[in-house]
Design a protein around this motif. Structure first.
Motif, PDB file in Angstrom:
ATOM      1  N   MET A   1       0.932  -1.249   0.060  1.00 47.22           N
ATOM      2  CA  MET A   1       0.020   0.115   0.102  1.00 47.22           C
ATOM      3  C   MET A   1       0.905   1.261  -0.202  1.00 47.22           C
ATOM      4  N   TYR A   2       1.900   1.264   0.852  1.00 50.70           N
ATOM      5  CA  TYR A   2       2.812   2.351   0.718  1.00 50.70           C
ATOM      6  C   TYR A   2       3.167   2.555  -0.603  1.00 50.70           C
TER       7      TYR A   2
ATOM      8  N   GLN B   1       2.020   1.677  -3.443  1.00 50.15           N
ATOM      9  CA  GLN B   1       1.121   2.282  -4.351  1.00 50.15           C
ATOM     10  C   GLN B   1       1.048   3.786  -4.204  1.00 50.15           C
ATOM     11  N   ILE B   2       0.785   4.108  -2.925  1.00 52.72           N
ATOM     12  CA  ILE B   2       0.659   5.606  -2.558  1.00 52.72           C
ATOM     13  C   ILE B   2       1.975   6.387  -3.004  1.00 52.72           C
TER      14      ILE B   2
ATOM     15  N   LEU C   1      -0.599   6.642   4.226  1.00 56.79           N
ATOM     16  CA  LEU C   1      -0.974   5.143   4.578  1.00 56.79           C
ATOM     17  C   LEU C   1      -1.470   5.050   5.862  1.00 56.79           C
TER      18      LEU C   1
ATOM     19  N   ALA D   1      -4.939   5.887   5.302  1.00 51.88           N
ATOM     20  CA  ALA D   1      -5.697   4.563   4.725  1.00 51.88           C
ATOM     21  C   ALA D   1      -5.880   3.432   5.825  1.00 51.88           C
ATOM     22  N   LEU D   2      -4.708   3.381   6.487  1.00 51.83           N
ATOM     23  CA  LEU D   2      -5.231   2.245   7.732  1.00 51.83           C
ATOM     24  C   LEU D   2      -6.179   2.435   8.413  1.00 51.83           C
TER      25      LEU D   2
ATOM     26  N   LEU E   1      -8.410  -2.681   0.107  1.00 52.33           N
ATOM     27  CA  LEU E   1      -7.364  -1.842   0.669  1.00 52.33           C
ATOM     28  C   LEU E   1      -6.534  -0.887  -0.311  1.00 52.33           C
ATOM     29  N   TYR E   2      -6.267  -1.405  -1.599  1.00 54.15           N
ATOM     30  CA  TYR E   2      -5.744  -0.623  -2.625  1.00 54.15           C
ATOM     31  C   TYR E   2      -6.642   0.479  -2.980  1.00 54.15           C
TER      32      TYR E   2
ATOM     33  N   ALA F   1      -6.245   3.211  -0.310  1.00 57.44           N
ATOM     34  CA  ALA F   1      -5.014   3.923  -0.410  1.00 57.44           C
ATOM     35  C   ALA F   1      -5.093   4.769  -1.858  1.00 57.44           C
ATOM     36  N   THR F   2      -5.442   4.189  -2.694  1.00 54.22           N
ATOM     37  CA  THR F   2      -5.590   4.958  -4.212  1.00 54.22           C
ATOM     38  C   THR F   2      -6.420   6.233  -3.910  1.00 54.22           C
TER      39      THR F   2
ATOM     40  N   GLU G   1      -7.117   7.697  -1.145  1.00 55.50           N
ATOM     41  CA  GLU G   1      -6.365   8.794  -0.398  1.00 55.50           C
ATOM     42  C   GLU G   1      -5.322   9.667  -1.053  1.00 55.50           C
TER      43      GLU G   1
END
Length: 189
Positions: free
Chosen positions: A38-39, A41-42, A56, A59-60, A80-81, A84-85, A87
């Motif tokens: 996730m990190y 991706q962001i 991150l 998002a969490l 989750l993605y 994250a996306t 955010e």
């Protein structure tokens, strides 16, 4: 960094997250399993390490606060993605609005500034040039390119995350690749 499909049972993890007695330990598992992908991706979207870390965490927290509403229509990793996306997209839009209002600069300028100012960037000149070219892409093309090229996501997963058809994603990726190739070839004729 390629996306990582964890060797865990996502349905069990969701059940554990939604159970008050096992939620804390399950969330630790979630962070250890999905935190780094996730990190990245962001990070590829916002470029700056500190911003990516903050997003991150946001998002969490959203995942933790909304896990009770998770219906399991998509995989946990996809959900989750998507958080994250979203955010990262919201952050980019806020920064763009702030920069436009303050300086009336072009859309990619804050991303380019972040690339040059990022003390955690450890790439060579070629990687820096690539990141600068990617930062100039329109948002959707940049997002699709990063997810497909760096995370090696399948179009179907990207489609679930972004809510866009596979055909549209393929077109966005194709246009992004062509723009990147042209920009890089113009740098080294």
């Amino acid at each position: 960094m390629a996306s990582y499909t964890p060797p865990i049972d996502e349905k069990k993890l969701v059940a554990d997250l939604q159970n008050e007695k096992t939620a804390a330990q399950a969330f630790d598992t979630l962070m250890r399993t999905f935190g780094e992908p996730m990190y990245w991706q962001i990070r590829r979207m916002v470029v700056n390490h500190d911003d990516a870390n903050d997003l991150l965490q946001n998002a969490l927290i959203k995942a933790w606060n909304n896990i009770g509403n998770f219906r399991g229509e998509a995989k946990l990793s996809t959900w989750l993605y998507k958080i994250a996306t979203n955010e990262a997209i919201n952050f980019i839009n806020r920064e763009r609005q702030r920069n436009t209002m303050n300086v009336n600069s072009d859309d990619a300028s804050f991303l380019l500034d972040n690339i040059e100012a990022d003390e955690y960037f450890d790439g060579d000149e070629i990687q820096l040039a690539l990141q600068k070219v990617i930062a100039k892409l329109p948002d959707k093309q940049r997002l699709v390119f990063n997810m497909r090229y760096f995370d090696e996501m399948k179009y179907e997963q990207i489609s679930e995350i972004l809510g866009t058809s596979v055909g549209a994603l393929k077109a966005s990726y194709h246009h992004a690749v062509k723009k990147i190739e042209k920009e890089l070839s113009d740098l080294n004729p």
